[in-house]
Design an enzyme around this catalytic site. Structure first.
Site, PDB file in Angstrom:
ATOM      1  N   GLY A   1       0.815  -1.209   0.000  1.00 50.66           N
ATOM      2  CA  GLY A   1       0.000   0.000   0.000  1.00 50.66           C
ATOM      3  C   GLY A   1       0.845   1.254   0.000  1.00 50.66           C
TER       4      GLY A   1
ATOM      5  N   ASP B   1       4.465  -2.787  -7.395  1.00 53.83           N
ATOM      6  CA  ASP B   1       3.789  -1.662  -6.723  1.00 53.83           C
ATOM      7  C   ASP B   1       4.070  -0.353  -7.460  1.00 53.83           C
ATOM      8  OD1 ASP B   1       3.032  -3.485  -4.763  1.00 53.83           O
ATOM      9  OD2 ASP B   1       4.818  -3.078  -3.556  1.00 53.83           O
TER      10      ASP B   1
HETATM   11  O1  RIB Z   1       5.685  -5.579  -2.902  1.00 51.15           O
HETATM   12  C1  RIB Z   1       6.734  -5.360  -2.000  1.00 51.15           C
HETATM   13  C2  RIB Z   1       6.203  -5.211  -0.609  1.00 51.15           C
HETATM   14  O2  RIB Z   1       5.623  -6.417  -0.183  1.00 51.15           O
HETATM   15  C3  RIB Z   1       7.238  -4.872   0.426  1.00 51.15           C
HETATM   16  O3  RIB Z   1       7.428  -3.494   0.583  1.00 51.15           O
HETATM   17  C4  RIB Z   1       6.745  -5.593   1.681  1.00 51.15           C
HETATM   18  O4  RIB Z   1       6.477  -4.758   2.755  1.00 51.15           O
HETATM   19  C5  RIB Z   1       5.522  -6.377   1.226  1.00 51.15           C
HETATM   20  O5  RIB Z   1       4.349  -5.728   1.523  1.00 51.15           O
END
Ligand code: RIB
Length: 297
Positions: free
Chosen positions: A40, A239
């Site tokens: 997030g 992300d």
């Molecule tokens: O996608 C990477 C993330 O996955 C990391 O930052 C870790 O905290 C997990 O949530």
């Protein structure tokens, strides 16, 4: 246009290793760092560094104030991040010499976000806004259904993958984002192909093969290539892609342009160690693309 992101906030403990550990093996680390992470928080930071307005909805323990400060420094609005009794979430991340990782997650406060956070934050949301979700918090269904009812564009990253979590939010989604492995897991769990899922749009990120946006209403597929780079650390690349994609859509870029922007940001992230702290700004992404264009034969 605002991006609301109901998402995890983790302290990421990174260990650099020669190889990922085997069962029963003891390994000495080649390096250790602590940084801001959580799928997030990473996505919120990516949205902000891409130049979008993003409000984060979540929770930390009293030990996590430094993480909120770091998110605010990146430009994320954090009024809807509450301090709860549970300790903050954290992740132990092993990264090998090829930049691949293994992650152990302790959800902590991310699974104790009070219901009021969703209701209060989404009260102001309009149908021009976007809701981002991943599978590291509680209240995913509550947030997705409320946002859907209000006409927001609801975007869900099915990570970490859990078929039942996807099934629960699927009716409310505008866009599902999966990587290739998650796409296979999803099809196996649902016993169908992607196009038979009850969701209008699916983006599949495919690492070195680039990414595809499937629009099932029109049957159209937008395909963008990956930018080849030498991988130092792939953690958080997905992300970065999701946050930049949401930002691009909120900035009214075309879907193809938003996908290309996201692919470039993710490629640049992979050349850097760390998660949220390593996510590039849009100026850095533009510079990276300009350098590549300049060095092309
Ligand atoms: O996608 C990477 C993330 O996955 C990391 O930052 C870790 O905290 C997990 O949530």
């Amino acid at each position: 246009m605002t991006i609301y992101n109901l998402g995890s906030i983790n302290a990421d403990f990174f260990y650099r290793l020669d190889h990922l550990p085997q069962p029963g093996e003891t390994l000495a680390s080649r390096g250790f760092t602590r940084g801001l992470g959580g799928k997030g928080a990473n996505q919120s930071v990516a949205c902000a560094r891409a130049g979008a307005q993003v409000r984060h909805l979540g929770a930390i323990g009293a030990d996590g104030r430094w993480m909120v400060e770091r998110m605010e420094d990146a430009g994320v609005l954090c009024h809807a991040v509450l301090i709860v009794r549970e300790a903050s979430g954290h992740a132990v991340i092993y990264v090998d010499g090829a930049g691949e990782n293994t992650i152990i997650l302790h959800p902590g406060a991310n699974r104790t976000i009070p219901d009021a956070v969703i209701d209060d934050a989404l009260e102001e949301a309009t149908q021009d806004d976007i809701l981002l979700l991943q599978n590291e918090t509680c209240l995913q269904v509550e947030a997705a259904s409320l946002a859907h009812e209000r006409g927001l564009f609801v975007m869900y990253s099915a990570a970490p993958f859990e078929a039942e979590a996807v099934r629960a939010v699927l009716p409310y989604l505008s866009l599902l984002v999966v990587n290739e492995v998650e796409a296979e897991q999803l099809c196996a769990a649902f016993g169908c192909t992607l196009d038979a899922l009850e969701v209008p749009n699916v983006v599949v990120t495919r690492g070195r093969l680039g990414a595809q946006w499937h629009n099932f209403a029109t049957g159209g597929v937008i395909e963008v290539p990956a930018i080849p780079v030498e991988a130092l650390d792939t953690t958080g690349a997905g992300d970065t892609f999701a946050g930049y994609l949401a930002a691009g859509l909120s900035q009214k870029r075309t879907r193809e342009d938003a996908m290309s922007f996201a692919a470039a940001a993710a490629a640049l992230k992979v050349t850097r160690a760390g998660t949220a702290d390593a996510i590039p700004t849009s100026a850095e992404v533009d510079g990276f693309l300009a350098d590549r264009a300049g060095s092309a034969p």
